[in-house]
Write a protein that holds these residues in place. Structure first.
Motif, short mmCIF file in Angstrom:
data_model
loop_
_atom_site.label_atom_id
_atom_site.label_comp_id
_atom_site.label_asym_id
_atom_site.label_seq_id
_atom_site.Cartn_x
_atom_site.Cartn_y
_atom_site.Cartn_z
N LEU A 213 -16.80 11.04 -9.02
CA LEU A 213 -17.19 10.69 -7.66
C LEU A 213 -16.82 9.25 -7.34
N ALA A 214 -17.06 8.33 -8.29
CA ALA A 214 -16.68 6.93 -8.06
C ALA A 214 -15.18 6.81 -7.87
N ALA A 215 -14.41 7.56 -8.67
CA ALA A 215 -12.95 7.52 -8.54
C ALA A 215 -12.51 8.08 -7.19
N THR A 216 -13.10 9.20 -6.79
CA THR A 216 -12.75 9.81 -5.51
C THR A 216 -13.01 8.85 -4.36
N LYS A 217 -14.17 8.21 -4.37
CA LYS A 217 -14.50 7.27 -3.31
C LYS A 217 -13.52 6.09 -3.28
N ALA A 218 -13.27 5.50 -4.44
CA ALA A 218 -12.39 4.33 -4.50
C ALA A 218 -10.99 4.67 -4.01
N ASP B 100 -4.45 10.19 -0.86
CA ASP B 100 -4.72 11.62 -0.70
C ASP B 100 -5.30 12.12 -2.02
N VAL B 101 -6.55 12.61 -1.99
CA VAL B 101 -7.27 12.90 -3.23
C VAL B 101 -7.75 14.35 -3.25
N VAL B 102 -7.56 15.00 -4.39
CA VAL B 102 -8.17 16.30 -4.67
C VAL B 102 -8.94 16.15 -5.98
N THR B 103 -10.22 16.51 -5.97
CA THR B 103 -11.06 16.38 -7.16
C THR B 103 -11.47 17.77 -7.63
N TYR B 104 -11.13 18.08 -8.86
CA TYR B 104 -11.43 19.38 -9.46
C TYR B 104 -12.75 19.30 -10.22
N GLU B 105 -13.64 20.27 -10.00
CA GLU B 105 -14.94 20.29 -10.66
C GLU B 105 -15.25 21.71 -11.11
N LYS B 106 -15.56 21.86 -12.39
CA LYS B 106 -15.86 23.17 -12.95
C LYS B 106 -17.14 23.75 -12.37
N GLY B 107 -18.14 22.90 -12.09
CA GLY B 107 -19.43 23.37 -11.60
C GLY B 107 -19.42 23.67 -10.12
N ASP B 108 -20.64 23.92 -9.60
CA ASP B 108 -20.76 24.35 -8.21
C ASP B 108 -21.30 23.26 -7.30
N ARG B 109 -21.43 22.02 -7.81
CA ARG B 109 -21.96 20.92 -7.00
C ARG B 109 -21.60 19.60 -7.67
N PRO B 110 -21.70 18.48 -6.95
CA PRO B 110 -21.41 17.19 -7.56
C PRO B 110 -22.56 16.75 -8.46
N GLY B 111 -22.26 15.84 -9.37
CA GLY B 111 -23.29 15.30 -10.25
C GLY B 111 -23.04 15.50 -11.72
N GLY B 112 -22.17 16.45 -12.06
CA GLY B 112 -21.78 16.63 -13.45
C GLY B 112 -22.94 16.90 -14.38
N LEU B 113 -23.01 16.14 -15.47
CA LEU B 113 -23.97 16.39 -16.53
C LEU B 113 -25.41 16.13 -16.12
N TRP B 114 -25.62 15.43 -15.01
CA TRP B 114 -26.98 15.16 -14.55
C TRP B 114 -27.62 16.37 -13.87
N MET C 39 0.84 -1.20 0.00
CA MET C 39 0.00 0.00 0.00
C MET C 39 0.87 1.24 0.00
N THR C 40 0.39 2.32 -0.67
CA THR C 40 1.16 3.54 -0.80
C THR C 40 0.36 4.71 -0.26
N PRO C 41 0.29 4.87 1.08
CA PRO C 41 -0.59 5.90 1.63
C PRO C 41 -0.17 7.32 1.29
N SER C 42 1.11 7.53 0.89
CA SER C 42 1.55 8.88 0.60
C SER C 42 1.20 9.33 -0.81
N CYS C 43 0.63 8.45 -1.59
CA CYS C 43 0.32 8.77 -2.98
C CYS C 43 -0.74 9.87 -3.05
N ARG C 44 -0.47 10.89 -3.83
CA ARG C 44 -1.37 12.03 -3.97
C ARG C 44 -1.96 12.01 -5.39
N VAL C 45 -3.30 12.07 -5.49
CA VAL C 45 -3.97 11.87 -6.78
C VAL C 45 -4.90 13.03 -7.05
N ALA C 46 -4.87 13.51 -8.29
CA ALA C 46 -5.84 14.50 -8.77
C ALA C 46 -6.89 13.78 -9.60
N VAL C 47 -8.15 14.06 -9.31
CA VAL C 47 -9.26 13.58 -10.12
C VAL C 47 -9.88 14.78 -10.80
#
Length: 451
Positions: free
Chosen positions: A17-22, A29-43, A1-9
Motif C-alpha cells: 500500500l505504501a508503494a502504491t501510494k508513493a 501508472d500502477v497495478v497492485t496484485y493481492e492474493k487476498g480479498d482486501r487490503p492489509g495483508g498479514l494484519w 519525470m516519466t509519467p508513462s512508466c507502468r509499475v506492478a506492485v
C-alpha cells in the motif's frame, strides 16, 4: 519525470500500500496484485489469502507514535499499542483515503515475474493466466507468512498435537491441556501468556538461547520512545545505556528463570511484553531449556529433564520466500539477497523491494521511506550511483551488520532510526547525481497488456 512508466506492485499489505501510494503520488501508472480479498495483508485475520498469522490477542509491539505512517497518523484516541484489528482497519482506511483501491486487484496470485532483457518489459503472470507487461516491478509480498519448522526436526515421535505459531488464533485449543511453547520471540511470549489462562498446569516455555525482555512501558512512557531519544548515539553506547535502564526497571531474564540473552540489546531483536514476566513470577509459565528429543507423550529437554505435554506450539519463525521470482533474481536463498539500500536489485534496479528487511523497530515508517525512494527513482527524480558504487555500499553495510548481528540474517538487518533518517539523505544524493549528469531511469519498450 516519466509519467508513462507502468509499475506492478506485488502485495497489498502495509508495504504494498505504501508503494502504491508513493508511485501514484508521482504520477505513475500502477497495478497492485493481492492474493487476498482486501487490503492489509498479514494484519487481516480473516483475509481470504489464508496467510495471516494474526491471532485474536495480537497487538503492536511498537508504540503507535513510532509505528504510524508519517503521511497518515493513527487516531489520537487510540491506545499506545493498538490491536491487530485496529491496524487492519487503519490500513484499509489508508487505502480508501488515498484512492488506492481502484488500483488493487484482489484475488490475484502472482505465479511468475520475469523479463528476457533490459530492453524488454517485465511480464507478471497470475494464476488466472493474465500476463501484464510493466516497466518496473515492486516486490512487497512480506516475509512472515511461510512458517519455518525446526530444521532438522528433533529425534523421536510425539503423540500429541503440534502446530506452528502461524496457525494459532485463540487459546481454546489449549483448554485443560498441557502446553509447550518453543521460542522466545514476541509470538511465543504472547501465546504462552494466552495459554496460561486456560491450560492444565503451567505452560512450558522452551528455548536454547534467551532474549532481552523489554516491557511496553519504561518510566511511564512507551519503551521505544526511550530508545528514540538516544538514536543519535552510536549503537554500542545506546546498548550500554539501554541495558542499564532495563536492568534497573525489570532485572535480567535470568532472574525470571529464562536463559541468558545470546547477544546484547540492539543486536538481537528483543521481545516486547509486559505480561510474560508477570506470568513467570506467578508460576503460570515455567521456563525450560532447549529440546533434546520427543518421546511419545513427553518432551525431553537438554540436561535430561522431561515433562508430559499434550500440545507443542513451534514459534520458530518464518522463511523468506518469494515464490514468483526464479533463482536468476533471488539466488539460492532470498534471505541473502543483496540490495542497494535494501531496495534496489543490483543487476536490474527496475526490480525493487519494499519491506524485505528486518528492523530494530517498527516496519511501517521503513516501508514508507523505501516506497518514496522507489517512486523517486522510477519517476526520474533520483539517480542511483554506479553499479560498482552500489556493490561497494552493499558490501560495507554487510560487514557492519555482520559485526553487529553476527550470522542471523545480517544482510536483511537495519537499525530503524538510522535507516529511516538515511533514506531521505540518499534521495537528496540521487538528485545531486542527476544534476551532475547521471542518467535517470528510462522505461523499457513494451507492448500493451494482454490477458
Amino acid at each position: 519525470m516519466t509519467p508513462s512508466c507502468r509499475v506492478a506492485v506485488i502485495g497489498a499489505g502495509a508495504a504494498g500500500l505504501a508503494a502504491t501510494k508513493a508511485l501514484l503520488d508521482v504520477g505513475l501508472d500502477v497495478v497492485t496484485y493481492e492474493k487476498g480479498d482486501r487490503p492489509g495483508g498479514l494484519w487481516v485475520r480473516d483475509n481470504s489469502s489464508g496467510l495471516s498469522p494474526a491471532y485474536a490477542s495480537l497487538h503492536l509491539n511498537t508504540s503507535k507514535g513510532r509505528t504510524e505512517f508519517a503521511d497518515f497518523p493513527m487516531p489520537a484516541e487510540w491506545p499506545d499499542y493498538p490491536s491487530a484489528d485496529h491496524v487492519a482497519g487503519y490500513l484499509a482506511d489508508y487505502a480508501k483515503t488515498f484512492g488506492l483501491t481502484p488500483h488493487l486487484r484482489f484475488g490475484s496470485t502472482v505465479r511468475r515475474v520475469e523479463r528476457e532483457g533490459t530492453a524488454l518489459p517485465w511480464v507478471v503472470t497470475t494464476d488466472s493466466g493474465e500476463a501484464g507487461r510493466y516497466d518496473a516491478v515492486v516486490v512487497a509480498n512480506g516475509h512472515n507468512w511461510d512458517p519455518r519448522m525446526p530444521e532438522p526436526g528433533y529425534p523421536g515421535t510425539f503423540d500429541g498435537t503440534q502446530l506452528h505459531a502461524h496457525d494459532y488464533r485463540t487459546p481454546e485449543i489449549f483448554r485443560d491441556r498441557r502446553v509447550l511453547v518453543v521460542g522466545m520471540g514476541n509470538s511465543a511470549m504472547d501465546i504462552a501468556v494466552d495459554a496460561s489462562n486456560v491450560a492444565r498446569g503451567p505452560v512450558l516455555l522452551s528455548a536454547r538461547h534467551g532474549v532481552h525482555v523489554v516491557p511496553k512501558y519504561l518510566f511511564g512512557r512507551p519503551a521505544d520512545a526511550t530508545g528514540a531519544a538516544m538514536s543519535a548515539l552510536p549503537w554500542r553506547v545506546r546498548q550500554r545505556i539501554a541495558e542499564t535502564l532495563l536492568r534497573l526497571a525489570v532485572g535480567t531474564p535470568q532472574s525470571y528463570g529464562l536463559p541468558a540473552p545470546s547477544g546484547g540489546l540492539f543486536q538481537n531483536h528483543p521481545t516486547i511484553s509486559d505480561t510474560i514476566l508477570h506470568r513467570l513470577t506467578h508460576g503460570e509459565v515455567t521456563a525450560r531449556p532447549g529440546i533434546d528429543r520427543l518421546d511419545g507423550d513427553r518432551v525431553v529437554f537438554t540436561g535430561g529433564t522431561s515433562d508430559p505435554v499434550d500440545v507443542i506450539v513451534w514459534a520458530t519463525g518464518y522463511r523468506v520466500t518469494i515464490p514468483f521470482l526464479t533463482s536468476r533474481w533471488v539466488g539460492d536463498d532470498a534471505e541473502r539477497l543483496p540490495l542497494y539500500q535494501r531496495v534496489f536489485h543490483l543487476q536490474d534496479p527496475s526490480l525493487a523491494f519494499v519491506g524485505l528487511m528486518q528492523s530494530t523497530g517498527a516496519a511501517l515508517p521503513v516501508v514508507e521511506a523505501q516506497a518514496k525512494l522507489v517512486a523517486a527513482h522510477l519517476s526520474g527524480r533520483y539517480a542511483l550511483p554506479t553499479p560498482l558504487e552500489q556493490r561497494r555500499a552493499v558490501a560495507r553495510a554487510l560487514r557492519a551488520a555482520t559485526e553487529r548481528w553476527g550470522d542471523r540474517r545480517p544482510i536483511m538487518r537495519i537499525d530503524f532510526d538510522r535507516y529511516v533518517a538515511a533514506l531521505p539523505r540518499e534521495m537528496k544524493a540521487g538528485r545531486i547525481r542527476l544534476l551532475r549528469g547521471a542518467r535517470p531511469f528510462t522505461p523499457a519498450r513494451r507492448e500493451e497488456t494482454t490477458a
